[in-house]
Design an enzyme around this catalytic site. Structure first.
Site, PDB file in Angstrom:
ATOM      1  N   GLY A   1      47.821  45.433  58.802  1.00  0.00           N
ATOM      2  CA  GLY A   1      46.379  45.432  58.594  1.00  0.00           C
ATOM      3  C   GLY A   1      45.573  45.622  59.857  1.00  0.00           C
ATOM      4  O   GLY A   1      44.353  45.705  59.822  1.00  0.00           O
TER       5      GLY A   1
ATOM      6  N   GLU B   1      48.193  50.488  51.948  1.00  0.00           N
ATOM      7  CA  GLU B   1      49.570  50.405  52.456  1.00  0.00           C
ATOM      8  C   GLU B   1      50.417  49.579  51.497  1.00  0.00           C
ATOM      9  O   GLU B   1      51.531  49.945  51.146  1.00  0.00           O
ATOM     10  CB  GLU B   1      49.583  49.770  53.843  1.00  0.00           C
ATOM     11  CG  GLU B   1      49.018  50.667  54.923  1.00  0.00           C
ATOM     12  CD  GLU B   1      48.875  49.976  56.263  1.00  0.00           C
ATOM     13  OE1 GLU B   1      48.759  48.736  56.298  1.00  0.00           O
ATOM     14  OE2 GLU B   1      48.882  50.686  57.286  1.00  0.00           O
TER      15      GLU B   1
ATOM     16  N   ASP C   1      56.185  53.165  57.507  1.00  0.00           N
ATOM     17  CA  ASP C   1      54.941  52.648  58.062  1.00  0.00           C
ATOM     18  C   ASP C   1      55.232  51.708  59.227  1.00  0.00           C
ATOM     19  O   ASP C   1      56.357  51.216  59.382  1.00  0.00           O
ATOM     20  CB  ASP C   1      54.169  51.888  56.964  1.00  0.00           C
ATOM     21  CG  ASP C   1      52.696  51.664  57.327  1.00  0.00           C
ATOM     22  OD1 ASP C   1      51.983  51.052  56.512  1.00  0.00           O
ATOM     23  OD2 ASP C   1      52.267  52.095  58.431  1.00  0.00           O
TER      24      ASP C   1
HETATM   25  O1  DER Z   1      47.368  48.568  60.100  1.00  0.00           O
HETATM   26  C1  DER Z   1      48.581  48.634  59.898  1.00  0.00           C
HETATM   27  O2  DER Z   1      49.191  47.962  59.048  1.00  0.00           O
HETATM   28  C2  DER Z   1      49.379  49.521  60.794  1.00  0.00           C
HETATM   29  O3  DER Z   1      50.575  49.890  60.184  1.00  0.00           O
HETATM   30  C3  DER Z   1      49.630  48.742  62.053  1.00  0.00           C
HETATM   31  O4  DER Z   1      50.126  47.517  61.668  1.00  0.00           O
HETATM   32  C4  DER Z   1      50.605  49.411  62.991  1.00  0.00           C
HETATM   33  O5  DER Z   1      49.847  50.154  63.832  1.00  0.00           O
HETATM   34  P1  DER Z   1      50.458  50.745  65.183  1.00  0.00           P
HETATM   35  O6  DER Z   1      51.655  51.575  64.754  1.00  0.00           O
HETATM   36  O7  DER Z   1      49.327  51.583  65.712  1.00  0.00           O
HETATM   37  O8  DER Z   1      50.824  49.605  66.057  1.00  0.00           O
END
Ligand code: DER
Length: 219
Positions: free
Chosen positions: A95, A103, A81
């Site tokens: 978030g 998540e 992630d």
């Molecule tokens: O919302 C989340 O936690 C997503 O993982 C975010 O933090 C990362 O989003 P991005 O990869 O579009 O920057």
């Protein structure tokens, strides 16, 4: 493009963990989306995935990757992630995409959390990014008052309803010197479903996209 480079590096990172029965955990956001796309290109050596949002589940299905309910699988070998910020201890703020609760749940079920991010996310100290928290709608004003007592500026993320039917408050001007301690403090506030500090359960590996390539950082 940095995000695609870390997404591809994440596929390379997890290949040794995969066999035909493996189900992996997949996050949410633009970097996670690129990981899903790279995973699809690799698609032959794992069974399927558990997603941390409806959006990610839909993207996986569009690629023909089976999506499983978390209650139907056991411990996941890996969760991949993104993050909004990640510090040198691999604690994160997450978030930005309003998916923080699922998540955190899927991350809790995984042995290894691989964070994929571009260099701009890597910080000395968390808090530059407004801290997202998911709140039960009826508790929103109460939680906002508690946040003010902690020195933060709570802002209701208008018009956003999470996959769980809850609302998001973003906390601005909130310096987080000790993520684990602040994590415990926020966990005590009634009405908060999840906050975006991932410290107790931070990342195990960070794949960081920089102009000179992808750095692999561990704690
Ligand atoms: O919302 C989340 O936690 C997503 O993982 C975010 O933090 C990362 O989003 P991005 O990869 O579009 O920057």
């Amino acid at each position: 493009q940095l995000k695609r480079a870390v997404a591809r590096a994440a596929v390379d990172e997890i290949v040794p963990l995969l066999d035909r029965q493996t189900v992996i955990g997949v996050g949410t956001g633009s970097t996670a989306n690129l990981f899903i796309d790279e995973l699809a290109a690799y698609r032959h050596d794992f069974d399927g995935a558990v997603a941390s949002s409806k959006a990610s589940a839909d993207r996986l299905k569009q690629h023909g990757i089976p999506v499983y309910d978390l209650n139907g699988v056991g411990t996941l070998p890996v969760y991949v992630d993104g993050a909004d910020e990640i510090d040198t201890e691999l604690s994160m703020i997450k978030g930005g995409g309003a998916a923080l609760t699922r998540e955190k749940i899927v991350a809790a079920c995984a042995q290894t959390f691989i964070c994929i991010a571009d260099g701009s996310k890597y910080v000395e100290r968390l808090g530059g990014f407004p801290l997202p928290i998911e709140v039960i709608p009826m508790a929103r004003s109460f939680v906002a008052r508690e946040i003010v007592k902690l020195g933060g500026d709570p802002m209701y993320r208008e018009g956003v309803v999470t996959d769980n039917g809850n609302q998001i408050i973003d906390i601005y001007n909130f310096v987080i010197d000790d993520p684990r301690s602040m994590e415990a403090t926020l966990d005590q506030i009634t009405g908060i479903v999840t906050h975006g500090i991932f410290a107790r359960r931070g990342a195990d590996v960070l794949l960081l996209g920089r102009d000179d390539g992808v750095a692999r950082i561990t704690r």
